[in-house]
Design a protein around this motif. Structure first.
Motif, PDB file in Angstrom:
ATOM      1  N   CYS A  25     -71.042  25.940  -7.375  1.00  0.00           N
ATOM      2  CA  CYS A  25     -72.264  26.531  -6.715  1.00  0.00           C
ATOM      3  C   CYS A  25     -72.334  27.941  -7.779  1.00  0.00           C
ATOM      4  CB  CYS A  25     -71.749  27.378  -5.477  1.00  0.00           C
ATOM      5  SG  CYS A  25     -70.118  28.034  -5.340  1.00  0.00           S
ATOM      6  N   VAL A  26     -73.512  28.740  -7.448  1.00  0.00           N
ATOM      7  CA  VAL A  26     -73.607  29.626  -8.574  1.00  0.00           C
ATOM      8  C   VAL A  26     -73.649  31.138  -7.872  1.00  0.00           C
ATOM      9  CG1 VAL A  26     -75.246  30.378 -10.154  1.00  0.00           C
ATOM     10  CG2 VAL A  26     -75.184  28.095  -9.955  1.00  0.00           C
ATOM     11  N   LEU A  27     -72.977  31.896  -8.074  1.00  0.00           N
ATOM     12  CA  LEU A  27     -72.725  33.281  -7.812  1.00  0.00           C
ATOM     13  C   LEU A  27     -73.777  34.082  -7.933  1.00  0.00           C
ATOM     14  CD1 LEU A  27     -68.885  34.066  -8.177  1.00  0.00           C
ATOM     15  CD2 LEU A  27     -70.144  32.849  -6.211  1.00  0.00           C
ATOM     16  N   PRO A  28     -74.043  35.087  -7.361  1.00  0.00           N
ATOM     17  CA  PRO A  28     -75.271  35.840  -7.443  1.00  0.00           C
ATOM     18  C   PRO A  28     -75.382  36.462  -8.851  1.00  0.00           C
ATOM     19  CG  PRO A  28     -74.399  36.821  -5.479  1.00  0.00           C
ATOM     20  CD  PRO A  28     -73.348  35.584  -5.988  1.00  0.00           C
ATOM     21  N   ASP A  29     -74.050  36.686  -9.492  1.00  0.00           N
ATOM     22  CA  ASP A  29     -74.057  36.972 -10.914  1.00  0.00           C
ATOM     23  C   ASP A  29     -74.219  36.026 -11.943  1.00  0.00           C
ATOM     24  OD1 ASP A  29     -71.642  35.760 -11.325  1.00  0.00           O
ATOM     25  OD2 ASP A  29     -70.468  37.441 -11.520  1.00  0.00           O
ATOM     26  N   GLN A  30     -74.709  34.805 -11.506  1.00  0.00           N
ATOM     27  CA  GLN A  30     -74.947  33.713 -12.395  1.00  0.00           C
ATOM     28  C   GLN A  30     -73.707  32.912 -12.688  1.00  0.00           C
ATOM     29  OE1 GLN A  30     -77.920  32.431 -12.008  1.00  0.00           O
ATOM     30  NE2 GLN A  30     -78.185  34.072 -10.726  1.00  0.00           N
ATOM     31  N   THR A  31     -72.422  33.337 -12.133  1.00  0.00           N
ATOM     32  CA  THR A  31     -71.094  32.406 -12.616  1.00  0.00           C
ATOM     33  C   THR A  31     -71.266  31.212 -11.733  1.00  0.00           C
ATOM     34  OG1 THR A  31     -70.167  34.455 -13.001  1.00  0.00           O
ATOM     35  CG2 THR A  31     -68.645  32.796 -12.677  1.00  0.00           C
ATOM     36  N   GLU A  32     -70.829  30.453 -12.453  1.00  0.00           N
ATOM     37  CA  GLU A  32     -70.689  28.842 -11.643  1.00  0.00           C
ATOM     38  C   GLU A  32     -69.320  28.721 -11.351  1.00  0.00           C
ATOM     39  OE1 GLU A  32     -73.414  25.475 -12.785  1.00  0.00           O
ATOM     40  OE2 GLU A  32     -71.349  24.764 -13.270  1.00  0.00           O
ATOM     41  N   VAL A  33     -68.982  28.322 -10.050  1.00  0.00           N
ATOM     42  CA  VAL A  33     -67.646  28.148  -9.839  1.00  0.00           C
ATOM     43  C   VAL A  33     -67.606  26.899  -8.684  1.00  0.00           C
ATOM     44  CG1 VAL A  33     -66.987  30.610  -9.705  1.00  0.00           C
ATOM     45  CG2 VAL A  33     -67.832  29.510  -7.757  1.00  0.00           C
ATOM     46  N   THR A  34     -66.476  26.464  -8.343  1.00  0.00           N
ATOM     47  CA  THR A  34     -66.311  25.316  -7.627  1.00  0.00           C
ATOM     48  C   THR A  34     -66.214  25.750  -6.091  1.00  0.00           C
ATOM     49  OG1 THR A  34     -63.892  25.227  -7.561  1.00  0.00           O
ATOM     50  CG2 THR A  34     -65.220  23.694  -9.366  1.00  0.00           C
ATOM     51  N   LEU A  35     -66.275  24.685  -4.990  1.00  0.00           N
ATOM     52  CA  LEU A  35     -66.114  25.073  -3.731  1.00  0.00           C
ATOM     53  C   LEU A  35     -64.689  25.404  -3.650  1.00  0.00           C
ATOM     54  CD1 LEU A  35     -66.456  24.819  -0.665  1.00  0.00           C
ATOM     55  CD2 LEU A  35     -66.208  22.461  -0.431  1.00  0.00           C
ATOM     56  N   GLU A  36     -63.712  24.804  -4.274  1.00  0.00           N
ATOM     57  CA  GLU A  36     -62.263  25.117  -4.212  1.00  0.00           C
ATOM     58  C   GLU A  36     -62.070  26.431  -4.630  1.00  0.00           C
ATOM     59  OE1 GLU A  36     -58.010  23.564  -5.949  1.00  0.00           O
ATOM     60  OE2 GLU A  36     -59.728  22.818  -7.064  1.00  0.00           O
ATOM     61  N   TRP A  37     -62.883  27.094  -5.620  1.00  0.00           N
ATOM     62  CA  TRP A  37     -62.676  28.421  -5.917  1.00  0.00           C
ATOM     63  C   TRP A  37     -63.064  29.321  -5.152  1.00  0.00           C
ATOM     64  CZ3 TRP A  37     -65.813  32.815  -6.275  1.00  0.00           C
ATOM     65  CH2 TRP A  37     -65.154  33.667  -7.161  1.00  0.00           C
ATOM     66  N   LEU A  38     -64.266  29.179  -4.174  1.00  0.00           N
ATOM     67  CA  LEU A  38     -64.817  29.641  -3.367  1.00  0.00           C
ATOM     68  C   LEU A  38     -63.932  29.971  -2.099  1.00  0.00           C
ATOM     69  CD1 LEU A  38     -67.675  31.292  -2.914  1.00  0.00           C
ATOM     70  CD2 LEU A  38     -68.336  29.446  -1.659  1.00  0.00           C
ATOM     71  N   LEU A  39     -63.229  28.764  -1.727  1.00  0.00           N
ATOM     72  CA  LEU A  39     -62.280  28.883  -0.718  1.00  0.00           C
ATOM     73  C   LEU A  39     -61.225  29.724  -1.016  1.00  0.00           C
ATOM     74  CD1 LEU A  39     -61.355  27.889   1.839  1.00  0.00           C
ATOM     75  CD2 LEU A  39     -60.460  25.684   0.881  1.00  0.00           C
ATOM     76  N   ASN A  40     -60.768  29.650  -2.170  1.00  0.00           N
ATOM     77  CA  ASN A  40     -59.457  30.404  -2.443  1.00  0.00           C
ATOM     78  C   ASN A  40     -59.909  31.806  -2.590  1.00  0.00           C
ATOM     79  OD1 ASN A  40     -57.914  28.186  -2.995  1.00  0.00           O
ATOM     80  ND2 ASN A  40     -58.171  28.259  -5.098  1.00  0.00           N
ATOM     81  N   ASP A  41     -61.288  32.142  -2.898  1.00  0.00           N
ATOM     82  CA  ASP A  41     -61.635  33.507  -2.871  1.00  0.00           C
ATOM     83  C   ASP A  41     -61.922  34.003  -1.614  1.00  0.00           C
ATOM     84  OD1 ASP A  41     -62.604  35.691  -4.441  1.00  0.00           O
ATOM     85  OD2 ASP A  41     -64.471  35.264  -3.070  1.00  0.00           O
ATOM     86  N   TYR A  42     -62.201  33.528  -0.672  1.00  0.00           N
ATOM     87  CA  TYR A  42     -62.593  33.486   0.816  1.00  0.00           C
ATOM     88  C   TYR A  42     -61.063  33.713   1.503  1.00  0.00           C
ATOM     89  CZ  TYR A  42     -63.604  33.050   5.664  1.00  0.00           C
ATOM     90  OH  TYR A  42     -63.479  33.300   7.342  1.00  0.00           O
ATOM     91  N   VAL A  43     -60.098  33.250   1.325  1.00  0.00           N
ATOM     92  CA  VAL A  43     -58.768  33.286   1.791  1.00  0.00           C
ATOM     93  C   VAL A  43     -58.111  34.420   1.044  1.00  0.00           C
ATOM     94  CG1 VAL A  43     -56.366  32.173   1.636  1.00  0.00           C
ATOM     95  CG2 VAL A  43     -58.324  30.935   2.300  1.00  0.00           C
ATOM     96  N   ALA A  44     -58.452  34.941   0.026  1.00  0.00           N
ATOM     97  CA  ALA A  44     -57.715  36.040  -0.633  1.00  0.00           C
ATOM     98  C   ALA A  44     -58.404  37.097  -0.034  1.00  0.00           C
ATOM     99  CB  ALA A  44     -58.033  36.260  -1.989  1.00  0.00           C
ATOM    100  N   HIS A  45     -59.761  37.448   0.080  1.00  0.00           N
ATOM    101  CA  HIS A  45     -60.416  38.457   1.020  1.00  0.00           C
ATOM    102  C   HIS A  45     -59.818  38.472   2.357  1.00  0.00           C
ATOM    103  CE1 HIS A  45     -64.225  39.606   3.346  1.00  0.00           C
ATOM    104  NE2 HIS A  45     -63.998  40.573   2.560  1.00  0.00           N
TER     105      HIS A  45
END
Length: 147
Positions: free
Chosen positions: A117-137
């Motif tokens: 997926c592509v974040l608003p700043d155009q960084t490309e990350v994976t679903l796994e990364w997004l999930l890890n970020d969600y849990v950290a949040h």
């Protein structure tokens, strides 16, 4: 996957913390422009709703999904968690949305977690990364509610 197990345990932890928090303390706003603990949990409901949609879109897509941000303060204001919800209602909402997220993630294929997926700043990350970020949040805000 470790983040799925952590999310599951966070549902229990948050439930215990919120239930142990006095209603007055849970509703207390230290300043007009600061969220109460209830509003922080409401913000986590908004985050869960937004991330649930993101997770589903990533899983069902065959190409990188553009992730849109959202105006967090506006979501909390419009939902009016401070005045329209009691402690048990906002907790129940948060629990149910996160249980829905868990169901989606448990059903996902291992390969889905590597979808991009592509974040608003155009960084490309994976679903796994997004999930890890969600849990950290979640952990960050759980600590605020616990404090």
């Amino acid at each position: 996957m470790e983040s799925i197990m952590k999310l599951e345990s966070l549902i229990s932890e948050m439930t215990e913390i919120v239930n142990a928090t006095d209603e007055v303390e849970f509703n207390l706003k230290l300043a007009p422009n600061k969220w109460s603990k209830k509003e922080i949990l409401g913000h986590l409901c908004d985050s869960a709703l937004n991330n649930h949609a993101r997770f589903v879109k990533i899983i069902i897509s065959s190409y990188p999904i553009a992730i849109q941000g959202y105006t967090q303060d506006d979501w909390v204001r419009v939902n009016d968690y401070q005045n329209q919800y009691d402690k048990s209602d906002v907790l129940s909402l948060w629990q149910n949305i996160n249980r829905t997220i868990l169901r989606v993630l448990r059903k996902a294929e291992t390969s889905d977690f590597q979808k991009k997926c592509v974040l608003p700043d155009q960084t490309e990350v994976t679903l796994e990364w997004l999930l890890n970020d969600y849990v950290a949040h979640l952990i960050h805000h759980l600590e605020q509610i616990e404090a």
